[in-house]
Design a protein around this motif. Structure first.
Motif, PDB file in Angstrom:
ATOM      1  N   GLU A  64       2.470   4.096 -16.492  1.00  0.00           N
ATOM      2  CA  GLU A  64       1.607   3.190 -15.560  1.00  0.00           C
ATOM      3  C   GLU A  64       2.855   2.677 -14.856  1.00  0.00           C
ATOM      4  OE1 GLU A  64      -0.746   0.193 -17.044  1.00  0.00           O
ATOM      5  OE2 GLU A  64      -2.434   1.423 -17.399  1.00  0.00           O
ATOM      6  N   ILE A  65       3.019   2.735 -13.569  1.00  0.00           N
ATOM      7  CA  ILE A  65       4.100   2.545 -12.608  1.00  0.00           C
ATOM      8  C   ILE A  65       3.353   1.216 -11.528  1.00  0.00           C
ATOM      9  CG2 ILE A  65       5.721   2.944 -10.974  1.00  0.00           C
ATOM     10  CD1 ILE A  65       5.937   4.388 -13.603  1.00  0.00           C
ATOM     11  N   THR A  66       3.781   0.282 -11.541  1.00  0.00           N
ATOM     12  CA  THR A  66       3.235  -1.261 -10.927  1.00  0.00           C
ATOM     13  C   THR A  66       4.359  -1.799 -10.424  1.00  0.00           C
ATOM     14  OG1 THR A  66       3.215  -2.436 -12.853  1.00  0.00           O
ATOM     15  CG2 THR A  66       1.196  -1.292 -12.404  1.00  0.00           C
ATOM     16  N   GLU A 106      -2.871   8.744 -10.384  1.00  0.00           N
ATOM     17  CA  GLU A 106      -4.167   8.061  -9.907  1.00  0.00           C
ATOM     18  C   GLU A 106      -3.742   6.580  -9.759  1.00  0.00           C
ATOM     19  OE1 GLU A 106      -7.103   9.656  -9.561  1.00  0.00           O
ATOM     20  OE2 GLU A 106      -6.028  11.513  -9.892  1.00  0.00           O
ATOM     21  N   PRO A 107      -4.882   6.092  -8.703  1.00  0.00           N
ATOM     22  CA  PRO A 107      -4.438   4.658  -8.668  1.00  0.00           C
ATOM     23  C   PRO A 107      -4.806   3.789  -9.773  1.00  0.00           C
ATOM     24  CG  PRO A 107      -6.169   5.361  -7.185  1.00  0.00           C
ATOM     25  CD  PRO A 107      -5.717   6.589  -7.708  1.00  0.00           C
ATOM     26  N   ILE A 108      -4.279   2.823  -9.940  1.00  0.00           N
ATOM     27  CA  ILE A 108      -4.737   1.388 -10.752  1.00  0.00           C
ATOM     28  C   ILE A 108      -4.191   0.435 -10.154  1.00  0.00           C
ATOM     29  CG2 ILE A 108      -4.388   2.871 -12.860  1.00  0.00           C
ATOM     30  CD1 ILE A 108      -1.669   1.259 -13.303  1.00  0.00           C
ATOM     31  N   LYS A 109      -4.654  -0.741 -10.393  1.00  0.00           N
ATOM     32  CA  LYS A 109      -4.325  -2.296  -9.890  1.00  0.00           C
ATOM     33  C   LYS A 109      -2.975  -2.351  -9.820  1.00  0.00           C
ATOM     34  CE  LYS A 109      -5.176  -6.986 -10.145  1.00  0.00           C
ATOM     35  NZ  LYS A 109      -6.038  -7.988 -10.778  1.00  0.00           N
ATOM     36  N   LYS A 138       0.911  -1.228   0.162  1.00  0.00           N
ATOM     37  CA  LYS A 138      -0.077  -0.072   0.008  1.00  0.00           C
ATOM     38  C   LYS A 138       0.781   1.356  -0.023  1.00  0.00           C
ATOM     39  CE  LYS A 138      -3.986   0.400   1.881  1.00  0.00           C
ATOM     40  NZ  LYS A 138      -5.063   0.442   1.345  1.00  0.00           N
ATOM     41  N   LEU A 139       0.564   2.090  -1.027  1.00  0.00           N
ATOM     42  CA  LEU A 139       1.440   3.447  -0.933  1.00  0.00           C
ATOM     43  C   LEU A 139       0.322   4.419  -0.532  1.00  0.00           C
ATOM     44  CD1 LEU A 139       3.838   2.620  -3.744  1.00  0.00           C
ATOM     45  CD2 LEU A 139       4.209   2.199  -1.589  1.00  0.00           C
TER      46      LEU A 139
END
Length: 163
Positions: A35-37, A18-21, A3-4
């Motif tokens: 996208e940074i995942t 913005e949050p993504i999966k 969790k960030l």
């Protein structure tokens, strides 16, 4: 799963995220989307490990934008503020530009990260004619730091040996 804090990132990053999966997305002033995942990977040194992925959505070349670097590094900083886990970075090989990606990411990180705070280990090898670049980043306060670096170094050395 990690969790960030989106609020913490947005308070410090030049581009709002913005949050993504499994991570975040942001758009540059030039309209380029990233996208940074963080994808859970195999543990290294008996420590939770997350593969860090930078995905530029548009395929065209984008202009140099220092705010991209700062936004990505702010997300990374938040990762390490919230976690003592290992960050694994593998360079995309889809267009044979992985060496450049590797140099760019390591330059960003080394220019902005305190060597007193982080240990970074890199490795590269050739697999089926394709050069593969990898790195791990670990905060020095991680109590498993020695086991993590030894595990990564042993794996990197094993990959260097001819079959």
């Amino acid at each position: 799963m990690i969790k960030l804090s989106q609020d913490s990132i947005n308070a410090r990053a030049p581009y709002p995220v913005e949050p993504i999966k499994h991570g975040f997305t942001f758009e540059t002033i030039a309209g380029i989307h990233y996208e940074i995942t963080f994808e859970e990977d195999q543990p290294i040194g008996e420590c939770e490990t997350y593969q860090f992925i930078i995905d530029k959505i548009e395929s065209e070349r984008s202009p140099h934008d220092a705010n991209v670097e700062q936004t990505i590094l702010t997300i990374l900083d938040e990762f390490f503020i919230e976690n003592l886990d290992v960050l694994l970075y593998l360079c995309d090989t889809s267009d044979d530009r992985q060496a450049g990606r590797n140099r760019l990411f390591l330059t960003w990180f080394k220019r902005n990260a305190s060597p007193d705070r982080f240990t970074i280990r890199t490795a590269d090898t050739e697999v089926e004619g394709m050069r593969i670049y990898a790195a791990i980043i670990v905060e020095n306060r991680n109590p498993k730091l020695q086991a993590i670096t030894e595990d990564f170094d042993a794996t990197a050395e094993a990959l260097q040996k001819p079959e």
